[in-house]
Design a protein around this motif. Structure first.
Motif, PDB file in Angstrom:
ATOM      1  N   MET A 281       6.872  12.986  -0.516  1.00 39.01           N
ATOM      2  CA  MET A 281       5.560  12.479  -0.110  1.00 39.01           C
ATOM      3  C   MET A 281       5.161  11.343  -1.044  1.00 39.01           C
ATOM      4  N   LEU A 282       4.472  10.348  -0.473  1.00 39.61           N
ATOM      5  CA  LEU A 282       3.966   9.220  -1.253  1.00 39.61           C
ATOM      6  C   LEU A 282       2.445   9.171  -1.138  1.00 39.61           C
ATOM      7  N   ILE A 283       1.775   9.242  -2.282  1.00 34.22           N
ATOM      8  CA  ILE A 283       0.333   9.033  -2.351  1.00 34.22           C
ATOM      9  C   ILE A 283       0.144   7.695  -3.064  1.00 34.22           C
ATOM     10  N   PHE A 284      -0.334   6.696  -2.330  1.00 30.52           N
ATOM     11  CA  PHE A 284      -0.425   5.332  -2.839  1.00 30.52           C
ATOM     12  C   PHE A 284      -1.827   4.810  -2.547  1.00 30.52           C
ATOM     13  N   PHE A 285      -2.686   4.865  -3.563  1.00 29.63           N
ATOM     14  CA  PHE A 285      -4.050   4.374  -3.386  1.00 29.63           C
ATOM     15  C   PHE A 285      -4.037   2.849  -3.515  1.00 29.63           C
ATOM     16  N   VAL A 286      -4.171   2.208  -2.383  1.00 32.67           N
ATOM     17  CA  VAL A 286      -4.063   0.754  -2.266  1.00 32.67           C
ATOM     18  C   VAL A 286      -5.432   0.112  -2.444  1.00 32.67           C
ATOM     19  N   ASP A 287      -5.451  -1.039  -3.106  1.00 31.06           N
ATOM     20  CA  ASP A 287      -6.665  -1.854  -3.199  1.00 31.06           C
ATOM     21  C   ASP A 287      -6.521  -2.997  -2.204  1.00 31.06           C
ATOM     22  N   PRO A 288      -7.148  -2.893  -1.036  1.00 37.37           N
ATOM     23  CA  PRO A 288      -6.972  -3.934  -0.020  1.00 37.37           C
ATOM     24  C   PRO A 288      -7.776  -5.206  -0.298  1.00 37.37           C
ATOM     25  N   MET A 289      -8.612  -5.187  -1.320  1.00 33.97           N
ATOM     26  CA  MET A 289      -9.491  -6.330  -1.599  1.00 33.97           C
ATOM     27  C   MET A 289      -8.952  -7.272  -2.672  1.00 33.97           C
ATOM     28  N   THR A 290      -7.841  -6.916  -3.296  1.00 33.18           N
ATOM     29  CA  THR A 290      -7.293  -7.732  -4.378  1.00 33.18           C
ATOM     30  C   THR A 290      -5.862  -8.114  -4.056  1.00 33.18           C
ATOM     31  N   ALA A 291      -5.556  -9.404  -4.166  1.00 39.33           N
ATOM     32  CA  ALA A 291      -4.182  -9.863  -3.971  1.00 39.33           C
ATOM     33  C   ALA A 291      -3.314  -9.292  -5.088  1.00 39.33           C
ATOM     34  N   GLN A 292      -2.140  -8.811  -4.721  1.00 44.02           N
ATOM     35  CA  GLN A 292      -1.227  -8.232  -5.707  1.00 44.02           C
ATOM     36  C   GLN A 292      -0.069  -9.204  -5.944  1.00 44.02           C
ATOM     37  N   PRO A 293       0.233  -9.529  -7.201  1.00 47.93           N
ATOM     38  CA  PRO A 293       1.321 -10.471  -7.468  1.00 47.93           C
ATOM     39  C   PRO A 293       2.680  -9.925  -7.030  1.00 47.93           C
ATOM     40  N   HIS A 294       2.796  -8.624  -6.914  1.00 50.68           N
ATOM     41  CA  HIS A 294       4.065  -8.015  -6.501  1.00 50.68           C
ATOM     42  C   HIS A 294       3.947  -7.414  -5.098  1.00 50.68           C
ATOM     43  N   ASP A 295       3.200  -8.106  -4.232  1.00 50.62           N
ATOM     44  CA  ASP A 295       2.928  -7.614  -2.890  1.00 50.62           C
ATOM     45  C   ASP A 295       4.204  -7.327  -2.091  1.00 50.62           C
ATOM     46  N   VAL A 296       5.244  -8.106  -2.300  1.00 51.00           N
ATOM     47  CA  VAL A 296       6.493  -7.853  -1.560  1.00 51.00           C
ATOM     48  C   VAL A 296       7.091  -6.503  -1.951  1.00 51.00           C
ATOM     49  N   ASP A 297       6.941  -6.101  -3.215  1.00 51.63           N
ATOM     50  CA  ASP A 297       7.435  -4.799  -3.655  1.00 51.63           C
ATOM     51  C   ASP A 297       6.615  -3.679  -3.016  1.00 51.63           C
ATOM     52  N   VAL A 298       5.309  -3.883  -2.925  1.00 55.67           N
ATOM     53  CA  VAL A 298       4.413  -2.908  -2.310  1.00 55.67           C
ATOM     54  C   VAL A 298       4.796  -2.723  -0.843  1.00 55.67           C
ATOM     55  N   LYS A 299       5.007  -3.826  -0.141  1.00 62.51           N
ATOM     56  CA  LYS A 299       5.403  -3.754   1.270  1.00 62.51           C
ATOM     57  C   LYS A 299       6.742  -3.063   1.429  1.00 62.51           C
ATOM     58  N   ALA A 300       7.668  -3.341   0.535  1.00 62.68           N
ATOM     59  CA  ALA A 300       8.978  -2.693   0.606  1.00 62.68           C
ATOM     60  C   ALA A 300       8.847  -1.188   0.411  1.00 62.68           C
ATOM     61  N   LEU A 301       7.978  -0.766  -0.492  1.00 59.63           N
ATOM     62  CA  LEU A 301       7.787   0.664  -0.747  1.00 59.63           C
ATOM     63  C   LEU A 301       7.201   1.362   0.477  1.00 59.63           C
ATOM     64  N   THR A 302       6.179   0.781   1.060  1.00 62.20           N
ATOM     65  CA  THR A 302       5.582   1.413   2.235  1.00 62.20           C
ATOM     66  C   THR A 302       6.545   1.353   3.425  1.00 62.20           C
ATOM     67  N   ARG A 303       7.351   0.329   3.506  1.00 60.73           N
ATOM     68  CA  ARG A 303       8.364   0.241   4.562  1.00 60.73           C
ATOM     69  C   ARG A 303       9.376   1.370   4.426  1.00 60.73           C
TER      70      ARG A 303
END
Length: 144
Positions: free
Chosen positions: A78-100
């Motif tokens: 299980m993955l619990i990932f509290f995302v901040d949708p209001m702040t740009a993340q410099p490692h956004d591609v890594d975040v997308k890969a994890l949720t993918r």
């Protein structure tokens, strides 16, 4: 009760929310094993020393990818990932890969408190649940 292997991730603005959420659900979470990205893991261990938490690297330094690899290897339930949708993340591609990867390997994933609440309150959380494994034969056997 089946011991779950749970990954914890939180963007900086949501780390406090994750700590609070864990405290509110400690009765469901105690006894399970946790892996968390760097700072998140350190903060969870400090606030909840009774939990079995293994900190990994910080997200931007590869922690998201470490958790992604564990998901691909079948070592996270299980993955619990509290995302901040209001702040740009410099490692956004890594975040997308994890949720993918969580989606691809069909593991439960919560990106906000409401979904996390429903996951731990579900009878499937405490009574055992094995997601249907994803069948990659069609993809792996394709001819290019």
């Amino acid at each position: 009760m089946e011991r779950k292997r749970i990954a914890l991730v939180a963007h900086d603005a949501r780390k406090g929310d994750l700590i609070t959420w864990i405290g509110a659900h400690i009765q469901f979470l105690a006894g399970h094993a946790f892996w968390a990205t760097g700072t998140t893991g350190s903060r969870v261990k400090g606030a909840h020393p009774e939990l079995d938490v293994t900190p990994l690297k910080s997200g931007p330094l590869g922690g998201d990818q470490q958790i992604g690899a564990m998901i691909a290897e079948g070592r996270i339930d299980m993955l619990i990932f509290f995302v901040d949708p209001m702040t740009a993340q410099p490692h956004d591609v890594d975040v997308k890969a994890l949720t993918r990867l969580a989606t691809l390997y069909n593991i439960p994933m919560a990106c906000n408190e409401a979904t996390a609440d429903m996951l731990v309150a579900s009878p499937l959380f405490s009574n055992g649940y094995t997601p249907r494994p994803t069948d990659f034969r069609g993809y792996e056997g394709r001819v290019l």
